[in-house]
Each structure stands twice: as structure tokens, then as C-alpha cells.
Write an enzyme that holds these catalytic residues in place. Structure first.
Site, short mmCIF file in Angstrom:
data_model
loop_
_atom_site.label_atom_id
_atom_site.label_comp_id
_atom_site.label_asym_id
_atom_site.label_seq_id
_atom_site.Cartn_x
_atom_site.Cartn_y
_atom_site.Cartn_z
N LYS A 120 7.29 -9.08 7.53
CA LYS A 120 6.57 -8.59 6.34
C LYS A 120 6.11 -9.80 5.53
O LYS A 120 6.90 -10.67 5.17
CB LYS A 120 7.50 -7.69 5.53
CG LYS A 120 6.82 -6.64 4.71
CD LYS A 120 7.84 -5.63 4.20
CE LYS A 120 7.22 -4.67 3.22
NZ LYS A 120 8.24 -3.83 2.59
O1 G3P Z 1 9.01 -1.56 0.42
C1 G3P Z 1 7.87 -1.58 -0.36
C2 G3P Z 1 7.72 -0.42 -1.31
O2 G3P Z 1 7.97 0.78 -0.66
C3 G3P Z 1 8.40 -0.58 -2.63
O3 G3P Z 1 8.44 0.60 -3.38
O4 G3P Z 1 9.33 1.92 -5.24
O5 G3P Z 1 9.63 -0.56 -5.28
O6 G3P Z 1 7.40 0.45 -5.66
P1 G3P Z 1 8.71 0.60 -4.97
#
Ligand code: G3P
Length: 214
Positions: A83
Site C-alpha cells: 500500500k
Molecule cells: O484503510 C483505509 C481506510 O479504510 C481508512 O478509513 O475510517 O480511517 O477513514 P477511515
């Protein structure tokens, strides 16, 4: 649409895996910190639980550093997807990873032009963060729709991975739009499962079967 779990918590990952509903896993540095173990310790453990793409994120922000970290991560297990943040140095690394046969998930995508460049660089997955766009008053689902349409227009191979999902409606809409993957927190997987009529119906069946009191 494939479903990944967005978590580095082994209990959550095992639970979702046991239900048979996940095709892969995504992690990020915040989720790793929350899990309380370093990535090099937790990544092999996740790879033992789930036989599917497992995204592990680099910390470096310069191309040489991203390449070094990413190559090391890719060596952990054939299912590891590196990633990489959506910055210029990140895209340079993605191009090299692609040429080396290392799969990538380009993360922190917030616009269509960013997604177009990630696809040009050869990203395996693009991760638009729809919840974070909604959080600041935008429409994250619009972005998913735009990316799916433009990738489709030109037959691009990069898969749209709807990320930063907050609730079941995000999942349903991402599926309707045609996102290839949605990565869900464990909580959202459980929310998808739940329906009050299922609970009421089950309680009534158990009552009629004489195994539960009304
Ligand atoms: O892993 C990336 C993403 O899904 C992060 O989500 O909830 O931290 O905006 P969030």
C-alpha cells in the site's frame, strides 16, 4: 463485489474469516498502531488467517524508501499487496513495483485525476476514501462512481477499492455503482448482517419449538 476487512485486529479478522464473508484484508499505519503490534509481527499472522490479498502500507515517503520497504513487505507472503500513498514519489515506486510484478494498493485517493494517474502508473487497486470526503461535506460516492466510469471507458485494469466505509449504505451503494472491492471495518460487517425481522423471526421459531420463553 469483493469484501475485504479493514482491520489489523486478529480477533476481528478471524471472526470475519470464520463467517466466510471476506476475500482479503486492508491495513494502514493507524490500524497497526491500534492493534498494538508492529507490522512485521502482525502481517505474517494475518496472512496465516486469510488466503487473499493483504494490503500492508509503507511508511517511507521517498521513492527509494518506499521501494525498500515495499519489497521487504512483498517478501513476507505472496498475498501481500504493497500500500503506497498517492504522492509523486509513491507513483514512481508503483511503476517500479508493477514492472517487478509486485501488486500495489494506492491509498489516500480523494479525486478522479489522482485515480487516473494511479492507474497510469499501474496500480493494482486504487483506494478512494469515501467516508473522509463525506466527513468534510463532500459526496464520496460520487468519486467512486466517476472512477468506475472513467476506468471502464478506457478498459483500465486497476480495481476500485472503496475505502473509509462508515456504514452499510456505503457498501450497498458501492456495489450498485460497480466498485470491484469494498473494505469494511468489522463493525460494518456485523451491521450488514443484522436485520430486526431475522431476530424477531428466530425468536418466534425458537419459542414455537419450545426452546425459548416468550
Ligand atoms: O484503510 C483505509 C481506510 O479504510 C481508512 O478509513 O475510517 O480511517 O477513514 P477511515
Amino acid at each position: 463485489m469483493q469484501i475485504f476487512i479493514d482491520s489489523a485486529d486478529l480477533n476481528e479478522i478471524r471472526d470475519a474469516q470464520a463467517m466466510g464473508v471476506i476475500d482479503g484484508v486492508t491495513t494502514n499505519p493507524s490500524l497497526i498502531a491500534k492493534a498494538g503490534k508492529p507490522l512485521d509481527q502482525i502481517l505474517p499472522e494475518i496472512c496465516e488467517v486469510v488466503d487473499g490479498p493483504i494490503s500492508a502500507e509503507v511508511i517511507a515517503t521517498d521513492t527509494a524508501g518506499i521501494l525498500k520497504e515495499g519489497r521487504a513487505l512483498a517478501k513476507v507472503h505472496p498475498n501481500v499487496v504493497v500500500k503506497v500513498p498517492l504522492i509523486a514519489d509513491g507513483l514512481k515506486a508503483v511503476r517500479t513495483f508493477t514492472d517487478e510484478g509486485i501488486r500495489t494498493n494506492v491509498t489516500l485517493c480523494f479525486s478522479l485525476p489522482q485515480a487516473m494517474l494511479a492507474a497510469k502508473a499501474g496500480a493494482t487497486y486504487i483506494s478512494p476514501f469515501l467516508g473522509r470526503i463525506d466527513d468534510i461535506g463532500g459526496d464520496g460516492m460520487d468519486l467512486i462512481e466517476q472512477i468506475v466510469e472513467v476506468y471502464d471507458n478506457y478498459g483500465l485494469d486497476t480495481q476500485v477499492l472503496a475505502a473509509s466505509i462508515r456504514h452499510p449504505l456505503h457498501v450497498v451503494q458501492a456495489a450498485e455503482i460497480g466498485a470491484h472491492v469494498a473494505t469494511l471495518p468489522h463493525k460494518v460487517i456485523l451491521q450488514l448482517l443484522k436485520h430486526p425481522l431475522t431476530d424477531i423471526g428466530l425468536a418466534r421459531f425458537l419459542e414455537d419449538a419450545g426452546v425459548a420463553k416468550s
